[in-house]
Scaffold this motif. Structure first.
Motif, PDB file in Angstrom:
ATOM      1  N   THR A  25      27.070 -75.876  85.196  1.00 46.29           N
ATOM      2  CA  THR A  25      26.880 -74.569  85.816  1.00 46.29           C
ATOM      3  C   THR A  25      26.296 -74.756  87.207  1.00 46.29           C
ATOM      4  O   THR A  25      25.311 -75.459  87.381  1.00 46.29           O
ATOM      5  CB  THR A  25      25.942 -73.698  84.957  1.00 46.29           C
ATOM      6  OG1 THR A  25      26.500 -73.557  83.650  1.00 46.29           O
ATOM      7  CG2 THR A  25      25.781 -72.317  85.578  1.00 46.29           C
ATOM      8  N   PHE A  26      26.915 -74.121  88.189  1.00 45.06           N
ATOM      9  CA  PHE A  26      26.523 -74.273  89.579  1.00 45.06           C
ATOM     10  C   PHE A  26      26.102 -72.933  90.169  1.00 45.06           C
ATOM     11  O   PHE A  26      26.744 -71.903  89.944  1.00 45.06           O
ATOM     12  CB  PHE A  26      27.667 -74.860  90.403  1.00 45.06           C
ATOM     13  CG  PHE A  26      28.027 -76.263  89.990  1.00 45.06           C
ATOM     14  CD1 PHE A  26      27.423 -77.357  90.594  1.00 45.06           C
ATOM     15  CD2 PHE A  26      28.949 -76.488  88.981  1.00 45.06           C
ATOM     16  CE1 PHE A  26      27.750 -78.653  90.204  1.00 45.06           C
ATOM     17  CE2 PHE A  26      29.280 -77.774  88.589  1.00 45.06           C
ATOM     18  CZ  PHE A  26      28.677 -78.861  89.207  1.00 45.06           C
ATOM     19  N   ASP A  27      25.016 -72.976  90.923  1.00 41.23           N
ATOM     20  CA  ASP A  27      24.489 -71.784  91.568  1.00 41.23           C
ATOM     21  C   ASP A  27      24.643 -71.936  93.080  1.00 41.23           C
ATOM     22  O   ASP A  27      24.807 -73.040  93.582  1.00 41.23           O
ATOM     23  CB  ASP A  27      23.009 -71.616  91.209  1.00 41.23           C
ATOM     24  CG  ASP A  27      22.501 -70.215  91.461  1.00 41.23           C
ATOM     25  OD1 ASP A  27      23.336 -69.308  91.678  1.00 41.23           O
ATOM     26  OD2 ASP A  27      21.270 -70.022  91.447  1.00 41.23           O
ATOM     27  N   LEU A  28      24.603 -70.812  93.796  1.00 44.21           N
ATOM     28  CA  LEU A  28      24.584 -70.837  95.250  1.00 44.21           C
ATOM     29  C   LEU A  28      23.298 -70.181  95.727  1.00 44.21           C
ATOM     30  O   LEU A  28      22.826 -69.221  95.131  1.00 44.21           O
ATOM     31  CB  LEU A  28      25.799 -70.103  95.829  1.00 44.21           C
ATOM     32  CG  LEU A  28      27.174 -70.708  95.511  1.00 44.21           C
ATOM     33  CD1 LEU A  28      28.283 -69.840  96.098  1.00 44.21           C
ATOM     34  CD2 LEU A  28      27.280 -72.135  96.034  1.00 44.21           C
ATOM     35  N   ARG A  29      22.741 -70.695  96.809  1.00 40.01           N
ATOM     36  CA  ARG A  29      21.487 -70.185  97.332  1.00 40.01           C
ATOM     37  C   ARG A  29      21.730 -69.190  98.453  1.00 40.01           C
ATOM     38  O   ARG A  29      22.649 -69.373  99.263  1.00 40.01           O
ATOM     39  CB  ARG A  29      20.615 -71.333  97.838  1.00 40.01           C
ATOM     40  CG  ARG A  29      20.176 -72.304  96.758  1.00 40.01           C
ATOM     41  CD  ARG A  29      19.168 -73.300  97.313  1.00 40.01           C
ATOM     42  NE  ARG A  29      19.735 -74.081  98.404  1.00 40.01           N
ATOM     43  CZ  ARG A  29      20.411 -75.212  98.228  1.00 40.01           C
ATOM     44  NH1 ARG A  29      20.632 -75.680  97.003  1.00 40.01           N
ATOM     45  NH2 ARG A  29      20.884 -75.878  99.273  1.00 40.01           N
TER      46      ARG A  29
END
Length: 205
Positions: free
Chosen positions: A36-40
């Motif tokens: 799972t990848f998040d963006l800031r």
């Protein structure tokens, strides 16, 4: 790496290629664990307040193929696939909406920035249409991340459109891993979010 890996690391381009948006129902059946990848958001610093107006960031809209937490890959004009072992931390419309709220708020130049059903009655509403948030497979097996958003500022009291603007850019992706895709989109958002914020401030001040 710009994207944040939350679970185990593994992401390769899937072999499943389906025509049009029919990929959604079959891919949703997959239950394997995925990275799972998040963006800031972009922290624009607390500048001097230039307006007391309240801004509502409406739920973003997107085509069905993008209204998911899967990382979309396009091959040609008709075929789409999703990375089998990677996903975003939210569906793409929700992810973009949150990034806009956090980045616009970080400027410190707007009286209030919020989402529907949270906060005061808005003076201005920003509508966002997501046309592209995916990766193209290029001739020669190269990859390119594509971001294409159209934002519209709407005066809430009479629903009058103030202005609209398209924000689009591309960036090469090093490989077909979830980490590489997330890193490319982080860089795209790092460039686009300040641009959207500056455009918003110019048109609501």
């Amino acid at each position: 790496m710009n994207g944040l890996t939350i679970s185990r690391r593994s992401a390769i381009l899937g072999a499943l290629i389906l025509p049009g948006c029919t990929a959604i129902t079959r891919l949703n059946a997959a239950a394997e664990p995925r990275d799972t990848f998040d963006l800031r958001p972009v922290d624009l610093g607390q500048g001097r307040a230039i307006t007391r107006r309240t801004l509502l960031v409406a739920d973003a809209t997107a085509p069905v193929a993008l209204a998911t937490d899967r990382m979309l890959i396009r091959s040609g004009t008709q075929s789409i696939a999703y990375l089998p072992d990677a996903r975003w931390s939210d569906d793409v419309p929700g992810l973009v909406q949150l990034l806009l709220v956090q980045s616009l708020s970080s400027s410190g130049q707007i009286g209030f920035v919020g989402v529907p059903n949270a906060g005061p009655i808005p003076d201005i509403v920003i509508l966002t249409r997501i046309d592209r948030f995916d990766v193209d497979v290029l001739d020669g097996a190269g990859l390119r991340a594509v971001l294409d958003l159209t934002c519209t500022l709407l005066r809430d009291r009479d629903q009058r459109v103030i202005t609209s603007q398209q924000f689009a850019r591309t960036l090469p992706v090093g490989n077909d891993s979830g980490a590489a895709v997330a890193s490319a989109f982080q860089r795209l958002m790092n460039e686009t979010l300040p641009e959207i914020t500056a455009w918003t401030l110019r048109n609501i001040a």
